[in-house]
Every structure is written in C-alpha cells, then in structure tokens.
Scaffold this motif. Structure first.
Motif, PDB file in Angstrom:
ATOM      1  N   ASP A 165      28.686  44.383  25.984  1.00 29.53           N
ATOM      2  CA  ASP A 165      28.486  45.166  25.733  1.00 29.53           C
ATOM      3  C   ASP A 165      28.954  45.238  23.950  1.00 29.53           C
ATOM      4  N   GLY A 166      30.403  44.873  24.255  1.00 25.75           N
ATOM      5  CA  GLY A 166      31.483  44.225  21.824  1.00 25.75           C
ATOM      6  C   GLY A 166      30.138  44.232  21.679  1.00 25.75           C
ATOM      7  N   LEU A 167      29.714  43.514  21.676  1.00 22.11           N
ATOM      8  CA  LEU A 167      28.752  42.196  20.524  1.00 22.11           C
ATOM      9  C   LEU A 167      27.550  43.288  20.699  1.00 22.11           C
ATOM     10  N   ALA A 168      27.138  44.089  21.923  1.00 20.00           N
ATOM     11  CA  ALA A 168      26.130  45.084  21.377  1.00 20.00           C
ATOM     12  C   ALA A 168      26.401  46.012  20.342  1.00 20.00           C
ATOM     13  N   GLN A 169      26.921  46.566  19.794  1.00 20.23           N
ATOM     14  CA  GLN A 169      27.592  47.759  19.601  1.00 20.23           C
ATOM     15  C   GLN A 169      28.328  47.343  18.169  1.00 20.23           C
ATOM     16  N   LEU A 170      29.032  45.970  18.474  1.00 14.34           N
ATOM     17  CA  LEU A 170      29.085  44.942  16.918  1.00 14.34           C
ATOM     18  C   LEU A 170      27.101  44.514  15.729  1.00 14.34           C
ATOM     19  N   ALA A 171      26.249  44.400  17.073  1.00 13.88           N
ATOM     20  CA  ALA A 171      24.924  43.545  16.394  1.00 13.88           C
ATOM     21  C   ALA A 171      24.608  45.744  15.844  1.00 13.88           C
ATOM     22  N   ALA A 172      25.002  46.776  16.110  1.00 12.65           N
ATOM     23  CA  ALA A 172      24.268  48.021  15.950  1.00 12.65           C
ATOM     24  C   ALA A 172      24.915  48.372  14.683  1.00 12.65           C
ATOM     25  N   SER A 173      26.078  47.538  14.318  1.00  7.04           N
ATOM     26  CA  SER A 173      26.761  47.999  13.034  1.00  7.04           C
ATOM     27  C   SER A 173      25.881  48.529  11.511  1.00  7.04           C
ATOM     28  N   ARG A 178      36.380  53.483  13.104  1.00  9.18           N
ATOM     29  CA  ARG A 178      37.688  53.597  12.791  1.00  9.18           C
ATOM     30  C   ARG A 178      37.636  51.956  11.976  1.00  9.18           C
ATOM     31  N   LEU A 179      37.626  51.353  13.168  1.00  6.75           N
ATOM     32  CA  LEU A 179      37.820  50.138  12.400  1.00  6.75           C
ATOM     33  C   LEU A 179      37.228  49.694  11.122  1.00  6.75           C
ATOM     34  N   MET A 180      35.980  49.646  11.320  1.00  2.51           N
ATOM     35  CA  MET A 180      35.202  49.970   9.712  1.00  2.51           C
ATOM     36  C   MET A 180      35.442  50.740   8.533  1.00  2.51           C
ATOM     37  N   ALA A 181      35.545  51.919   9.760  1.00  5.71           N
ATOM     38  CA  ALA A 181      36.579  53.268   8.014  1.00  5.71           C
ATOM     39  C   ALA A 181      37.372  52.546   7.277  1.00  5.71           C
ATOM     40  N   ALA A 182      38.324  51.746   8.226  1.00  4.89           N
ATOM     41  CA  ALA A 182      39.675  51.601   7.553  1.00  4.89           C
ATOM     42  C   ALA A 182      39.486  50.139   6.753  1.00  4.89           C
ATOM     43  N   GLY A 183      38.634  49.601   6.847  1.00  2.06           N
ATOM     44  CA  GLY A 183      38.459  48.098   5.741  1.00  2.06           C
ATOM     45  C   GLY A 183      37.605  47.029   6.263  1.00  2.06           C
ATOM     46  N   LEU A 184      38.001  46.881   7.671  1.00  2.00           N
ATOM     47  CA  LEU A 184      37.066  45.107   8.864  1.00  2.00           C
ATOM     48  C   LEU A 184      36.004  46.020   8.274  1.00  2.00           C
ATOM     49  N   ASP A 185      35.260  43.565   7.741  1.00  2.00           N
ATOM     50  CA  ASP A 185      34.711  43.866   7.178  1.00  2.00           C
ATOM     51  C   ASP A 185      33.866  42.218   7.908  1.00  2.00           C
ATOM     52  N   ALA A 186      34.521  41.897   8.890  1.00  2.00           N
ATOM     53  CA  ALA A 186      34.351  40.441   9.773  1.00  2.00           C
ATOM     54  C   ALA A 186      34.609  40.713  10.901  1.00  2.00           C
ATOM     55  N   VAL A 187      33.947  39.817  12.050  1.00  4.62           N
ATOM     56  CA  VAL A 187      34.457  39.957  12.967  1.00  4.62           C
ATOM     57  C   VAL A 187      34.066  38.586  14.313  1.00  4.62           C
ATOM     58  N   MET A 188      35.212  38.060  14.497  1.00  4.44           N
ATOM     59  CA  MET A 188      34.425  36.733  15.603  1.00  4.44           C
ATOM     60  C   MET A 188      34.939  37.382  16.888  1.00  4.44           C
ATOM     61  N   VAL A 189      33.701  36.943  17.839  1.00  2.15           N
ATOM     62  CA  VAL A 189      34.210  37.474  19.478  1.00  2.15           C
ATOM     63  C   VAL A 189      34.484  36.232  19.774  1.00  2.15           C
ATOM     64  N   SER A 190      34.888  35.300  20.738  1.00  8.17           N
ATOM     65  CA  SER A 190      35.210  34.548  21.712  1.00  8.17           C
ATOM     66  C   SER A 190      34.770  35.043  22.702  1.00  8.17           C
ATOM     67  N   LEU A 191      33.321  33.548  23.072  1.00 11.35           N
ATOM     68  CA  LEU A 191      33.628  33.781  24.368  1.00 11.35           C
ATOM     69  C   LEU A 191      33.908  32.159  24.938  1.00 11.35           C
TER      70      LEU A 191
END
Length: 142
Positions: free
Chosen positions: A134-142, A98-111
């Motif tokens: 796990d969230g990073l894995a989903q992002l990488a699969a996008s 849903r985020l990507m369909a709305a227009g999100l095109d980049a994500v920065m994740v904090s560790l």
C-alpha cells in the motif's frame, strides 16, 4: 576518503547499525538520535563535500522529527535526499506529502521475501507485506 564517500553520506536516525537489527526487538531499536545530533552530523557531511544523503534506521519514518530532519538536510545544501524505509508509513498520503515538501526526492523500500507469508514472518508483523505494498502504491502515485 573516496569520491563516492565525499558525495554520499548516510545518516542513522533511528537505531542500531543494520547488521544488528533484530525484527523481534523493536522497542530496543528505537534509540532515536536527537534532531540536533543529526543536524550536526549533516553539517559534518556537507563540510566533507557530501551532496547526497540517505536516511536509514531502524525505521527512519518512526522518528518523530523525520520531516524537520529532512528539511534540515535540504537547508544544509544536500541536493539528493533519500529514505530507506519499510514503506508502511508511506500509506499515509499526508505524511508522504510532508516528506516530499521537506525535500525528500528518493525512497528505497525493503521487501523481505517474494510472498506475503515470507515477508510477514521475517519482520514478525502480520499484515506488514500488504502495508508495504500500500505504501509503494502511494509512492508510485506521487
């Protein structure tokens, strides 16, 4: 205003300024801005020729209207829409879609550390490191 400031806008959607973030006090962090307030600020940024926006927080994915807010940024004319997140909600594939369909095109994740123990202790949430990965894995699969 500098050229970068003209091009890059930041939108705080979920809490206090980053310097004031206290991982212990999550309840106080969720002083969410109303969607209309965020949309008004987006219009101001577009009027100042900004074309890239980064949503930060607290944790912006906890905002109940983050998906329509991202869609509003796309509709307003932003050409790059980013999210700075802890990545934990990105484990939810449907939410991420849903985020990507709305227009999100980049994500920065904090560790917050090199080990799970350090990360979890820093954010005071057992299991947070694994959830972020796990969230990073989903992002990488996008």
């Amino acid at each position: 205003m500098t050229a970068l400031a003209h091009d890059l806008a930041g939108a705080l959607v979920g809490g206090r300024a980053r310097a004031e973030v206290d991982f212990v006090d999550r309840g106080a962090l969720l002083q969410l801005r109303l969607r209309g307030e965020v949309e008004q600020q987006l219009a101001v940024f577009i009027g100042q020729n900004a074309r890239r926006v980064v949503f930060t927080g607290g944790e912006p994915t906890l905002h109940p209207e983050i998906v329509p807010i991202i869609a509003a940024a796309k509709t307003a004319g932003f050409t790059s829409i980013s999210l700075f997140t802890n990545g934990r909600r990105c484990r939810d594939r449907a939410f991420l879609d849903r985020l990507m369909a709305a227009g999100l095109d980049a994500v920065m994740v904090s560790l917050h550390g090199l080990t799970a123990a350090t990360h979890d202790a820093t954010v005071k949430s057992p299991g947070a490191h694994a959830q972020t990965l796990d969230g990073l894995a989903q992002l990488a699969a996008s």
